[in-house]
Design a protein around this motif. Structure first.
Motif, PDB file in Angstrom:
ATOM      1  N   ARG A  60     -27.895 -34.469  18.078  1.00  0.00           N
ATOM      2  CA  ARG A  60     -27.317 -33.659  19.154  1.00  0.00           C
ATOM      3  C   ARG A  60     -28.370 -32.960  19.997  1.00  0.00           C
ATOM      4  N   ASP A  77     -22.296 -28.775  23.422  1.00  0.00           N
ATOM      5  CA  ASP A  77     -21.791 -28.225  22.160  1.00  0.00           C
ATOM      6  C   ASP A  77     -22.853 -28.179  21.054  1.00  0.00           C
ATOM      7  N   PRO A  79     -25.889 -26.265  20.779  1.00  0.00           N
ATOM      8  CA  PRO A  79     -26.448 -24.995  20.304  1.00  0.00           C
ATOM      9  C   PRO A  79     -25.532 -24.304  19.290  1.00  0.00           C
ATOM     10  N   THR A  80     -26.148 -23.622  18.360  1.00  0.00           N
ATOM     11  CA  THR A  80     -25.420 -22.907  17.317  1.00  0.00           C
ATOM     12  C   THR A  80     -24.577 -21.795  17.928  1.00  0.00           C
ATOM     13  N   ARG A  81     -23.330 -21.722  17.477  1.00  0.00           N
ATOM     14  CA  ARG A  81     -22.427 -20.686  17.958  1.00  0.00           C
ATOM     15  C   ARG A  81     -23.060 -19.310  17.767  1.00  0.00           C
ATOM     16  N   GLY A  82     -22.957 -18.458  18.761  1.00  0.00           N
ATOM     17  CA  GLY A  82     -23.523 -17.124  18.696  1.00  0.00           C
ATOM     18  C   GLY A  82     -24.949 -17.036  19.205  1.00  0.00           C
ATOM     19  N   SER A  83     -25.603 -18.173  19.420  1.00  0.00           N
ATOM     20  CA  SER A  83     -26.981 -18.154  19.928  1.00  0.00           C
ATOM     21  C   SER A  83     -26.972 -17.884  21.433  1.00  0.00           C
ATOM     22  N   SER A  84     -28.114 -17.461  21.961  1.00  0.00           N
ATOM     23  CA  SER A  84     -28.195 -17.232  23.407  1.00  0.00           C
ATOM     24  C   SER A  84     -27.995 -18.540  24.167  1.00  0.00           C
ATOM     25  N   ALA A  86     -26.012 -21.021  23.241  1.00  0.00           N
ATOM     26  CA  ALA A  86     -24.573 -21.297  23.240  1.00  0.00           C
ATOM     27  C   ALA A  86     -23.861 -20.440  24.279  1.00  0.00           C
ATOM     28  N   ALA A  87     -24.297 -19.208  24.425  1.00  0.00           N
ATOM     29  CA  ALA A  87     -23.677 -18.311  25.397  1.00  0.00           C
ATOM     30  C   ALA A  87     -23.832 -18.838  26.818  1.00  0.00           C
ATOM     31  N   GLY A  90     -21.076 -21.757  28.402  1.00  0.00           N
ATOM     32  CA  GLY A  90     -19.667 -21.484  28.669  1.00  0.00           C
ATOM     33  C   GLY A  90     -19.058 -22.274  29.803  1.00  0.00           C
ATOM     34  N   GLN A  94     -18.089 -30.726  29.489  1.00  0.00           N
ATOM     35  CA  GLN A  94     -18.351 -31.768  28.498  1.00  0.00           C
ATOM     36  C   GLN A  94     -18.774 -33.031  29.240  1.00  0.00           C
TER      37      GLN A  94
END
Length: 129
Positions: A60, A77, A79-84, A86-87, A90, A94
């Motif tokens: 990925r 999709d 980056p790890t959830r909660g990482s900068s 991932a932010a 938004g 896709q």
């Protein structure tokens, strides 16, 4: 000419985005496909095989190689959830590909779905791909 390699376009450009075929010499002088991408004011290099794994969904995130600043090419999709990182995903649709800099101060570079498809088609036609 029989047995000659198929012609290929050594550069890819779509809007402000640019990449070039850039073979890399690895162990024992063996040449392997590489791709140099203009990102964040630098030309960074990715192994061609790793880009194919990313495009095939086997991995990925692809990581740049060399002494240049570290850059990641990934799906929205990844980056790890909660990482900068991932932010910042938004609003990324896709089907896009995203270039992220190790410097969190840099805004992600987004290849929107039509650009991502064009880039994928280009990578797949490169020698060794």
């Amino acid at each position: 000419m029989e047995g000659a390699p198929e012609p290929f376009d050594a550069t890819w450009r779509r809007g402000p985005h640019e990449a070039a075929w850039d073979p890399v010499i690895r162990r024992r002088g063996r040449q392997e496909p590489g791709v140099r991408v203009a990102a964040f004011g630098h030309d960074v290099q990715f192994w061609g095989a790793e880009l194919l794994e990313l495009l095939d969904g086997s991995i990925r995130i692809a990581e740049s190689r060399g002494d240049d600043p570290l850059v990641y090419l990934c799906t929205p999709d990844a980056p790890t959830r909660g990482s900068s990182a991932a932010a910042s995903m938004g609003t990324v649709p896709q089907g896009s590909l995203v270039l992220l800099s190790e410097s969190e101060a840099e805004e992600p570079i987004v290849l929107h779905p039509d650009e991502a498809r064009s880039f994928e088609a280009w990578v797949r036609q490169l020698p060794g791909g």
